[in-house]
Enzyme design. Structure first.
Site, PDB file in Angstrom:
ATOM      1  N   ARG A  66       3.519  -7.426   3.987  1.00 49.12           N
ATOM      2  CA  ARG A  66       2.142  -7.161   3.023  1.00 49.12           C
ATOM      3  C   ARG A  66       1.111  -8.023   3.848  1.00 49.12           C
ATOM      4  O   ARG A  66       1.284  -9.094   3.638  1.00 49.12           O
ATOM      5  CB  ARG A  66       2.418  -7.573   1.454  1.00 49.12           C
ATOM      6  CG  ARG A  66       1.127  -7.209   0.838  1.00 49.12           C
ATOM      7  CD  ARG A  66       0.557  -5.958   0.452  1.00 49.12           C
ATOM      8  NE  ARG A  66       1.750  -5.329  -0.182  1.00 49.12           N
ATOM      9  CZ  ARG A  66       1.669  -4.035  -0.376  1.00 49.12           C
ATOM     10  NH1 ARG A  66       0.979  -3.176   0.266  1.00 49.12           N
ATOM     11  NH2 ARG A  66       2.854  -3.569  -1.037  1.00 49.12           N
ATOM     12  N   GLN A  83       7.496   5.997   1.755  1.00 44.26           N
ATOM     13  CA  GLN A  83       6.094   5.758   1.668  1.00 44.26           C
ATOM     14  C   GLN A  83       5.600   4.856   3.208  1.00 44.26           C
ATOM     15  O   GLN A  83       6.418   4.227   3.674  1.00 44.26           O
ATOM     16  CB  GLN A  83       5.578   4.900   0.615  1.00 44.26           C
ATOM     17  CG  GLN A  83       4.364   4.223   0.884  1.00 44.26           C
ATOM     18  CD  GLN A  83       3.090   4.842   0.315  1.00 44.26           C
ATOM     19  OE1 GLN A  83       3.233   5.975  -0.169  1.00 44.26           O
ATOM     20  NE2 GLN A  83       2.178   3.837   0.016  1.00 44.26           N
ATOM     21  N   ARG A  88       7.544   0.505   9.820  1.00 44.87           N
ATOM     22  CA  ARG A  88       6.828  -0.621   9.530  1.00 44.87           C
ATOM     23  C   ARG A  88       7.748  -1.419   8.886  1.00 44.87           C
ATOM     24  O   ARG A  88       7.751  -2.766   8.726  1.00 44.87           O
ATOM     25  CB  ARG A  88       5.795  -0.598   8.182  1.00 44.87           C
ATOM     26  CG  ARG A  88       6.219   0.161   7.069  1.00 44.87           C
ATOM     27  CD  ARG A  88       4.911   0.203   6.055  1.00 44.87           C
ATOM     28  NE  ARG A  88       5.510   0.628   5.042  1.00 44.87           N
ATOM     29  CZ  ARG A  88       4.697   0.645   3.854  1.00 44.87           C
ATOM     30  NH1 ARG A  88       3.718  -0.255   3.569  1.00 44.87           N
ATOM     31  NH2 ARG A  88       5.327   1.071   2.567  1.00 44.87           N
ATOM     32  N   HIS A 159      -2.297   0.341   9.902  1.00 47.13           N
ATOM     33  CA  HIS A 159      -2.938  -0.065   8.372  1.00 47.13           C
ATOM     34  C   HIS A 159      -3.422  -1.491   8.330  1.00 47.13           C
ATOM     35  O   HIS A 159      -2.753  -2.687   7.670  1.00 47.13           O
ATOM     36  CB  HIS A 159      -1.770   0.279   7.633  1.00 47.13           C
ATOM     37  CG  HIS A 159      -1.868   0.081   6.137  1.00 47.13           C
ATOM     38  ND1 HIS A 159      -2.621  -0.834   5.604  1.00 47.13           N
ATOM     39  CD2 HIS A 159      -1.470   0.943   5.226  1.00 47.13           C
ATOM     40  CE1 HIS A 159      -2.770  -0.608   4.099  1.00 47.13           C
ATOM     41  NE2 HIS A 159      -1.947   0.461   3.978  1.00 47.13           N
ATOM     42  N   ASP A 204      -9.540   4.364  -2.494  1.00 40.45           N
ATOM     43  CA  ASP A 204      -8.337   4.905  -1.559  1.00 40.45           C
ATOM     44  C   ASP A 204      -8.762   6.017  -1.025  1.00 40.45           C
ATOM     45  O   ASP A 204      -8.472   7.244  -1.631  1.00 40.45           O
ATOM     46  CB  ASP A 204      -7.089   4.919  -2.462  1.00 40.45           C
ATOM     47  CG  ASP A 204      -5.830   4.986  -1.600  1.00 40.45           C
ATOM     48  OD1 ASP A 204      -5.968   5.250  -0.350  1.00 40.45           O
ATOM     49  OD2 ASP A 204      -4.607   5.080  -2.521  1.00 40.45           O
ATOM     50  N   GLU A 263      -8.232   1.580   8.052  1.00 43.92           N
ATOM     51  CA  GLU A 263      -6.949   1.942   8.722  1.00 43.92           C
ATOM     52  C   GLU A 263      -7.355   3.117   9.530  1.00 43.92           C
ATOM     53  O   GLU A 263      -7.718   4.233   9.281  1.00 43.92           O
ATOM     54  CB  GLU A 263      -6.111   2.400   7.714  1.00 43.92           C
ATOM     55  CG  GLU A 263      -5.754   1.281   6.732  1.00 43.92           C
ATOM     56  CD  GLU A 263      -4.935   1.896   5.575  1.00 43.92           C
ATOM     57  OE1 GLU A 263      -4.285   2.680   5.720  1.00 43.92           O
ATOM     58  OE2 GLU A 263      -5.193   1.318   4.478  1.00 43.92           O
TER      59      GLU A 263
HETATM   60  C1  BG6 Z   1      -2.896   2.711   1.998  1.00 37.04           C
HETATM   61  C2  BG6 Z   1      -2.582   4.083   1.079  1.00 37.04           C
HETATM   62  O1  BG6 Z   1      -3.161   3.070   3.106  1.00 37.04           O
HETATM   63  O2  BG6 Z   1      -1.951   1.940   1.766  1.00 37.04           O
HETATM   64  C3  BG6 Z   1      -2.697   3.621  -0.626  1.00 37.04           C
HETATM   65  O3  BG6 Z   1      -3.985   4.865   1.022  1.00 37.04           O
HETATM   66  C4  BG6 Z   1      -1.452   2.641  -0.692  1.00 37.04           C
HETATM   67  O4  BG6 Z   1      -2.502   4.800  -1.352  1.00 37.04           O
HETATM   68  C5  BG6 Z   1      -1.655   1.341   0.400  1.00 37.04           C
HETATM   69  O5  BG6 Z   1      -1.431   2.335  -1.950  1.00 37.04           O
HETATM   70  C6  BG6 Z   1      -0.546   0.456   0.505  1.00 37.04           C
HETATM   71  O6  BG6 Z   1       0.580   0.961   0.493  1.00 37.04           O
HETATM   72  P1  BG6 Z   1       1.950   0.307   0.611  1.00 37.04           P
HETATM   73  O7  BG6 Z   1       3.171   1.275   0.539  1.00 37.04           O
HETATM   74  O8  BG6 Z   1       1.878  -0.718   1.556  1.00 37.04           O
HETATM   75  O9  BG6 Z   1       1.738  -0.496  -0.881  1.00 37.04           O
END
Ligand code: BG6
Length: 288
Positions: A66, A83, A88, A159, A204, A263
């Protein structure tokens, strides 16, 4: 003769995971974990942090870190894959490093293997170049389709979590006149009337066909960052705000106020690669 103080070190960090530390001759530095090839720190020559890293980040093989610059590939956001794809949260290989007087860099690779082909049945190679210049950090993503006959499509994104003093006094621009997908409003598409995004709640958005030159300004700490992109077509602007942040277990208390994600991505129109074809995009980030 001036002594060259740049360095390339491979170290063991959080969770016993390996990372590469590049230090420029002028004192700027960057750290990249092999987990996700995630840049977890970028400091200017004055030692100022450009990148936000969560104090509660989990450093564990299979889990995305994170903060930093996670790489979303081959899927941005939700979809048939987990997701933001798998890049990553996989261990990448360090392919090579090099240094000249002014530039220190490392190249990381991720290739398909049996486990990945079960998720995404394609032969591919991704290369990620992290290049530390005296006043900027360049990160370049390249993808090659290594299938013998099948075309594949993907979306991708760097990101980046930028460190700021206060989200309440931060703005990102320029977006006037652009189409954007607002995920907070159920994925509806709008035209941006404002040039700047300011933050008053969860944000977002995917700005389509974004400018290759994006600016972040934080008036609370007098910070300005510049993002210059090549190849990437879109720009995501994200901050979870208070409630979503509380639900995010690997984010420290109140830390949502101290980052904004801008991003660089190719999301709206996925990239289509035929066998043997390649694609390359990059971003250059700098503190002004
Ligand atoms: C962003 C997305 O790029 O990443 C969001 O647009 C998402 O929708 C965020 O919540 C974080 O994603 P994650 O999977 O790292 O919690």
């Amino acid at each position: 003769m001036t002594q060259n103080k740049n360095s390339i070190r491979i170290l063991t960090g959080e969770g016993d995971l390996q990372y590469v530390q590049l230090t420029n001759n002028n004192g700027a530095s960057v750290q990249i974990y092999l987990l996700g090839a995630t840049v977890t720190s970028y400091k200017t020559e004055k030692g100022e942090d450009v990148i936000f890293q969560s104090s509660k980040a989990i450093f564990k093989d299979g889990k995305a870190i994170r903060g930093g610059i996670p790489i979303c590939f081959p899927q941005f956001g939700p979809g048939t894959l987990p997701q933001h794809g798998f890049a990553r949260n996989r261990l990448w290989q360090l392919k090579s490093t090099s240094a000249t007087f002014n530039v220190v860099q490392a190249i990381f690779t991720l290739k398909d293997d049996e486990e990945l082909r079960k998720l995404w049945n394609n032969r591919f190679e991704v290369e990620y170049l992290v290049s530390l210049h005296p006043k900027s950090l360049i990160t370049e993503l390249s993808v090659i389709n290594k299938n013998s006959s099948e075309t594949f499509t993907f979306t991708a994104c760097l990101h980046t979590y930028f460190r700021i003093g206060s989200i309440h006094q931060t703005q990102v621009s320029p977006f006037k006149g652009l189409q954007f997908i607002d995920k907070v409003q159920g994925g509806k598409q709008f035209t941006s009337e404002e040039n700047e995004v300011t933050f008053k709640g969860e944000t977002d958005r995917i700005y389509l066909k974004a400018s290759p030159s994006i600016k972040i300004e934080d008036k609370s700490a007098n910070i300005q960052y510049q993002i210059e992109t090549k190849g990437f077509t879109d720009c995501v602007v994200w901050n979870p705000w208070e409630i979503k942040a509380k639900e995010t277990v690997d984010l420290g208390l109140d830390e949502w106020k101290n980052f904004v994600c801008a991003e660089a991505g190719t999301i709206g129109t996925p990239v289509l690669l035929k066998p043997g074809e390649s694609w390359k995009s990059s971003q250059t980030i700098s503190k002004l």
